[in-house]
Each structure stands twice: as C-alpha cells, then as structure tokens.
Design a protein around this motif. Structure first.
Motif, PDB file in Angstrom:
ATOM      1  N   ARG A 230      59.514  26.551 128.146  1.00  0.00           N
ATOM      2  CA  ARG A 230      59.740  26.802 129.581  1.00  0.00           C
ATOM      3  C   ARG A 230      60.884  27.788 129.802  1.00  0.00           C
ATOM      4  N   LEU A 231      61.810  27.826 128.860  1.00  0.00           N
ATOM      5  CA  LEU A 231      62.912  28.782 128.957  1.00  0.00           C
ATOM      6  C   LEU A 231      62.489  30.185 128.534  1.00  0.00           C
ATOM      7  N   GLY A 232      61.253  30.323 128.066  1.00  0.00           N
ATOM      8  CA  GLY A 232      60.769  31.623 127.614  1.00  0.00           C
ATOM      9  C   GLY A 232      61.138  31.937 126.180  1.00  0.00           C
ATOM     10  N   ALA A 233      61.514  30.924 125.396  1.00  0.00           N
ATOM     11  CA  ALA A 233      61.957  31.141 124.030  1.00  0.00           C
ATOM     12  C   ALA A 233      60.787  31.411 123.093  1.00  0.00           C
ATOM     13  N   GLN A 234      61.035  32.239 122.093  1.00  0.00           N
ATOM     14  CA  GLN A 234      60.134  32.375 120.955  1.00  0.00           C
ATOM     15  C   GLN A 234      60.600  31.347 119.918  1.00  0.00           C
ATOM     16  N   VAL A 235      59.699  30.458 119.519  1.00  0.00           N
ATOM     17  CA  VAL A 235      60.108  29.292 118.744  1.00  0.00           C
ATOM     18  C   VAL A 235      59.441  29.269 117.372  1.00  0.00           C
ATOM     19  N   GLY A 236      60.226  28.991 116.331  1.00  0.00           N
ATOM     20  CA  GLY A 236      59.720  28.738 114.993  1.00  0.00           C
ATOM     21  C   GLY A 236      60.457  27.552 114.416  1.00  0.00           C
ATOM     22  N   TYR A 237      60.020  27.095 113.238  1.00  0.00           N
ATOM     23  CA  TYR A 237      60.783  26.054 112.555  1.00  0.00           C
ATOM     24  C   TYR A 237      61.433  26.650 111.312  1.00  0.00           C
ATOM     25  N   VAL A 238      62.399  25.932 110.743  1.00  0.00           N
ATOM     26  CA  VAL A 238      63.236  26.495 109.683  1.00  0.00           C
ATOM     27  C   VAL A 238      63.134  25.660 108.415  1.00  0.00           C
ATOM     28  N   LEU A 239      62.926  26.321 107.294  1.00  0.00           N
ATOM     29  CA  LEU A 239      63.095  25.728 105.975  1.00  0.00           C
ATOM     30  C   LEU A 239      64.311  26.387 105.334  1.00  0.00           C
ATOM     31  N   THR A 240      65.312  25.591 104.989  1.00  0.00           N
ATOM     32  CA  THR A 240      66.574  26.157 104.508  1.00  0.00           C
ATOM     33  C   THR A 240      66.537  26.364 102.990  1.00  0.00           C
TER      34      THR A 240
ATOM     35  N   ILE B 284      70.561   8.500 116.106  1.00  0.00           N
ATOM     36  CA  ILE B 284      71.523   8.908 115.080  1.00  0.00           C
ATOM     37  C   ILE B 284      72.572   7.823 114.856  1.00  0.00           C
ATOM     38  N   GLY B 285      72.208   6.595 115.192  1.00  0.00           N
ATOM     39  CA  GLY B 285      73.137   5.488 115.001  1.00  0.00           C
ATOM     40  C   GLY B 285      73.402   5.187 113.538  1.00  0.00           C
ATOM     41  N   ASP B 286      72.429   5.517 112.676  1.00  0.00           N
ATOM     42  CA  ASP B 286      72.604   5.314 111.249  1.00  0.00           C
ATOM     43  C   ASP B 286      73.372   6.491 110.649  1.00  0.00           C
ATOM     44  N   THR B 287      74.414   6.198 109.891  1.00  0.00           N
ATOM     45  CA  THR B 287      75.276   7.249 109.348  1.00  0.00           C
ATOM     46  C   THR B 287      74.511   8.204 108.443  1.00  0.00           C
ATOM     47  N   ALA B 288      73.654   7.672 107.608  1.00  0.00           N
ATOM     48  CA  ALA B 288      72.894   8.524 106.688  1.00  0.00           C
ATOM     49  C   ALA B 288      71.976   9.473 107.461  1.00  0.00           C
ATOM     50  N   THR B 289      71.369   8.982 108.530  1.00  0.00           N
ATOM     51  CA  THR B 289      70.497   9.835 109.351  1.00  0.00           C
ATOM     52  C   THR B 289      71.298  10.967 109.981  1.00  0.00           C
ATOM     53  N   LEU B 290      72.447  10.616 110.549  1.00  0.00           N
ATOM     54  CA  LEU B 290      73.290  11.633 111.176  1.00  0.00           C
ATOM     55  C   LEU B 290      73.707  12.689 110.167  1.00  0.00           C
ATOM     56  N   GLN B 291      74.118  12.259 108.986  1.00  0.00           N
ATOM     57  CA  GLN B 291      74.555  13.218 107.972  1.00  0.00           C
ATOM     58  C   GLN B 291      73.425  14.148 107.553  1.00  0.00           C
ATOM     59  N   ARG B 292      72.225  13.600 107.441  1.00  0.00           N
ATOM     60  CA  ARG B 292      71.077  14.422 107.053  1.00  0.00           C
ATOM     61  C   ARG B 292      70.774  15.486 108.109  1.00  0.00           C
ATOM     62  N   GLU B 293      70.805  15.101 109.371  1.00  0.00           N
ATOM     63  CA  GLU B 293      70.501  16.045 110.446  1.00  0.00           C
ATOM     64  C   GLU B 293      71.575  17.135 110.528  1.00  0.00           C
ATOM     65  N   VAL B 294      72.832  16.745 110.377  1.00  0.00           N
ATOM     66  CA  VAL B 294      73.930  17.721 110.422  1.00  0.00           C
ATOM     67  C   VAL B 294      73.856  18.658 109.228  1.00  0.00           C
ATOM     68  N   ARG B 295      73.560  18.114 108.061  1.00  0.00           N
ATOM     69  CA  ARG B 295      73.488  18.948 106.860  1.00  0.00           C
ATOM     70  C   ARG B 295      72.390  20.004 107.004  1.00  0.00           C
ATOM     71  N   ALA B 296      71.277  19.634 107.605  1.00  0.00           N
ATOM     72  CA  ALA B 296      70.193  20.598 107.804  1.00  0.00           C
ATOM     73  C   ALA B 296      70.639  21.754 108.696  1.00  0.00           C
TER      74      ALA B 296
END
Length: 441
Positions: free
Chosen positions: A348-358, A384-396
């Motif tokens: 809706r913002l008019g963005a061109q969107v892709g996904y990322v593999l790091t 993101i209440g679980d610490t491991a989940t939060l760390q994984r998302e931030v690391r990505a």
C-alpha cells in the motif's frame, strides 16, 4: 442501434443522479495525481471497487461539484446487452442533452463501471479524454480489466488505483472503532481492545462483505470468491484445459501461505503422480492468479536475475481470511497471517518488496524499496517473548545489514515483553501500532 439504447441510457443517468448518495466506509486508496489520465480502479472481485467509485463521487460532491456534473454509470445491465463501442457516444450525447451548460464550460467526472462488457470501449475512453472536459474513472471485473490490459488498451492514457480488501485501519473504521489518536497514547483498555481487533482481523481478513459474519458463513462466502476467480478470471478467460491442476496449485500456494514455492518442485511432484502438465503451463497459471489479485508472490531481493530464478518465491494470499480455506491443519496460523498483513501494508505504501537470504544463512521476511528511495529491512514475528526467538530475529536483521549498509531495520511483533533490549539500529514496533501507520509517518 444507437436509438435502441438511448431511452435506457437516459433513464439510467436520471435515476443515478436522483439517487441518494450511499454511506460507505471511506477507503485509504492511493490515487496517482497526473492530469489528463484516466484512472483505472482495479483489484480482486468483491474488494470494494464499485463502493470506491461512489465514494469518489461523494467526495467531489462534498467539495462543491453539483450532482449534475457527476455521472456514475454501470454497464452491467441486461437492457444494454449488445451495446458496442460505437454506441457509447449515446452516453455522452444524453448526458450533455440533460446538462448542456456543462459541456466545455465546466469539468465533470464520469465513473464508468463494468465498462469492459462493451467491446471497443478503449477507443471511446481515449476519445472521451481527448475531446471532452471530463475526469474519467474506469472500473470493472478483474477478468477483463487488469492493470496490464489497461496500460496496453489505453496506450498510456490510464493509470491504476488498486483497491484491496480492508486494511486493519479500514476494518476498524468500518465498525466505528478506528482510533482517533496515536495508538501509543491509548490507555491500557484501549490497547487491549486494539490487540484483540488485530487478532480478529488476522483470522477473518478484510473483505468488506465478510465483516461481522459467523465463521461458517464467512468460509462459504470466501470460498465462493475463490471459485469465481478460478472459473471466470483464470480458466474461462485464458481458456485453460486443466482445472484440477489449477486447484491443486492454489491449494499448494494458499495452504502454505508465506512459505516458499518452487514451480520445479511442484512440477516434479505432479509428474510423480502421473499428472501430465507442462512446466510453462504452471508458470502461466501462477501469473494468471497474480493478475486476478488472488495472491502475490515475492522474489528474492537481489540484482541477479539468475538468483531470482533459481530461488523459490514466497507466496501470500490477497487476504488473510483465505488462509483457513486451504490450511488443512485446522489451526490458526497467526504468524503467517501477520506476515501477510505486513506485506500488504508495504504494498500500500508503493514499495517494491523482496525477501532476503543472508550470507550467514538467515532469512529476513522483507526488503522494501519505497518510492522516495528509502529502504527497509522488515522482520515479522508474532511473539518475541522468548529470548532465543528474539535473538534469532535480531541476528537475521544484523546479518542482512551487511548487504544493505545504512538501511532502516524494523522488527514488527504482535506480542512482546514490557522491556526489550535491542542493539543499536534495530527498531522495535508493536504490530498493531505499525499497521495503523505510526511507524510510517
């Protein structure tokens, strides 16, 4: 032939201009502001295109344009069966016969709905823009008025405005619950109500006609939408001869919403079951489903065409309400529904969107290139209440920053602890707040 349709057209004009304006939920649809262009209002069936035309008419009336200068005309009328492009002049003649003071003196607006049922409408629309002082809106069934067709048929004389199912804000507005203040200023009770509304929205979706229905009625309604798209907008329109393969494809795509999809793997699976279908046919079916706005696929964010081709695409339904129709687990998949909702907010913002593999093997849900040149990396997580989940998302996100230095990094989550310690450069957004636009102001 003109005289045959003249009385019907004249009466429809009179009836429309005498009818009270409907009270409808205002939509947040972006309209391109380019003088001299027609606006083609497109989108999936039942998303609210006709209602949007009426809202545009009402808006112009509220801004001071008299009703006689505003014409909504639907061509989906059995009395107009057989109408040809050459007969459409009658519409202009009868309009200005009723309102001669408007011709060339004041700018009027025509909203021509379901115009695609008239063969040769394109020549009429282009001539109308060239010879009359008219602002022109066109809309119709997505089976015959798709964005790429409008661009071709109108030879650069039309731009598109996409009407999608309700966003979260529009869904709240529809039931009179749209926050009138910034969501981060809501009291605790208001925030709880907003979170509950988001959970309900993720499960039920945003099709206007489905709002407030019980689960069984909503399921049957949404299933009928999908059936019509498959039959009329894909099978009949493109003369496809393998309807069962198309249904299997849709089951695979929408039953695995927000997941990766490979034509090669799906083709191999069909072959192993003894189903003869060409790989090119599957590519065409996927393109047709996207053209009909049933789904949206996201490619790998890269400048390499080859990398895009060899990596799977991620596929999302046009509306989260469709996910329950095809998910055989019977359990609500709120995480993928939230990811789908965030994608549509970016579109809706008019963005061109892709996904990322790091380089480190992580995946970031979205890379969004906005029209103003700003770039975002957006990671979506339900909880993101679980610490491991939060760390994984931030690391990505941190790993992806190596590919796009200086890019804005957003972590969007529905559930989160009161205090979250994040490294510099990572923005945390509560999903309900971000979807209502506070992160985009």
């Amino acid at each position: 032939m003109n005289d045959l349709f003249r009385p019907v057209i004249r009466q429809k004009i009179l009836d429309m201009q005498a009818a009270p304006l409907p009270v409808l939920t205002p939509r947040d649809v972006w309209l391109p502001a380019v003088p001299g262009k027609a606006l083609a209002v497109i989108g999936m069936r039942r998303a609210g295109k006709t209602s949007f035309l009426w809202q545009q008419l009402a808006q112009r009336h509220a801004q001071g344009t008299a009703r006689e200068g505003l014409l909504y005309f639907s061509f989906e009328d059995e009395r107009l069966a057989g109408l040809q492009g050459g007969d459409l002049d009658v519409l202009v003649e009868e309009f200005y016969r009723l309102h001669p003071d408007w011709r060339d003196q004041r700018r009027c607006t025509f909203f021509l709905d379901e115009i695609q049922v008239v063969p040769g409408w394109e020549l009429f629309a282009r001539r109308l823009l060239d010879t009359e002082n008219v602002e022109l809106f066109l809309s119709g069934s997505s089976a015959k008025l798709l964005s790429r067709e409008v661009a071709t048929s109108m030879r650069g004389r039309a731009l598109e405005a996409v009407v999608a199912p309700f966003s979260l804000r529009e869904a709240l507005r529809h039931v009179g619950q749209e926050p009138q203040q910034s969501p981060d200023r809501l009291p605790k009770a208001g925030q709880s109500q907003l979170d509950a509304a988001l959970e309900r929205y993720l499960a039920e979706g945003g099709f206007p006609e489905a709002q407030g229905l019980d689960a069984r009625s909503r399921t049957e309604l949404l299933r009928s939408y999908v059936d019509v798209v498959l039959l009329r907008d894909v099978l009949e329109r493109h003369n496809l001869s393998q309807p069962q393969v198309l249904r299997w494809l849709v089951q695979q795509l929408l039953g695995n919403a927000a997941g990766g999809f490979s034509i090669n793997k799906f083709h191999a699976d069909l072959r192993s079951r003894g189903v003869p279908v060409a790989k090119e046919t599957l590519h065409q079916m996927l393109a047709h489903l996207e053209d009909a706005f049933l789904l949206h696929s996201v490619a790998l964010a890269t400048d390499s065409i080859r990398r895009q081709q060899v990596n799977p695409r991620k596929v999302y339904p046009v509306d989260t309400g469709l996910m329950a129709l095809f998910d055989k687990s019977g359990k609500p998949n709120s995480g993928h529904a939230l990811e789908t909702t965030v994608l549509h907010a970016l579109l809706r913002l008019g963005a061109q969107v892709g996904y990322v593999l790091t380089p480190g093997g992580f995946e970031v849900d979205f890379h969004a290139a906005l029209p103003d040149g700003e770039q975002w990396l957006v990671q979506v997580c339900l909880d993101i209440g679980d610490t491991a989940t939060l760390q994984r998302e931030v690391r990505a996100l941190q790993d992806a920053q190596a590919l796009w230095p200086g890019v804005r990094c957003l972590l969007v989550a529905q559930f989160m602890p009161p205090l979250v310690d994040l490294p510099p450069g990572i923005e945390l957004h509560r999903a309900s707040h971000w979807l209502l636009g506070t992160a985009n102001e």
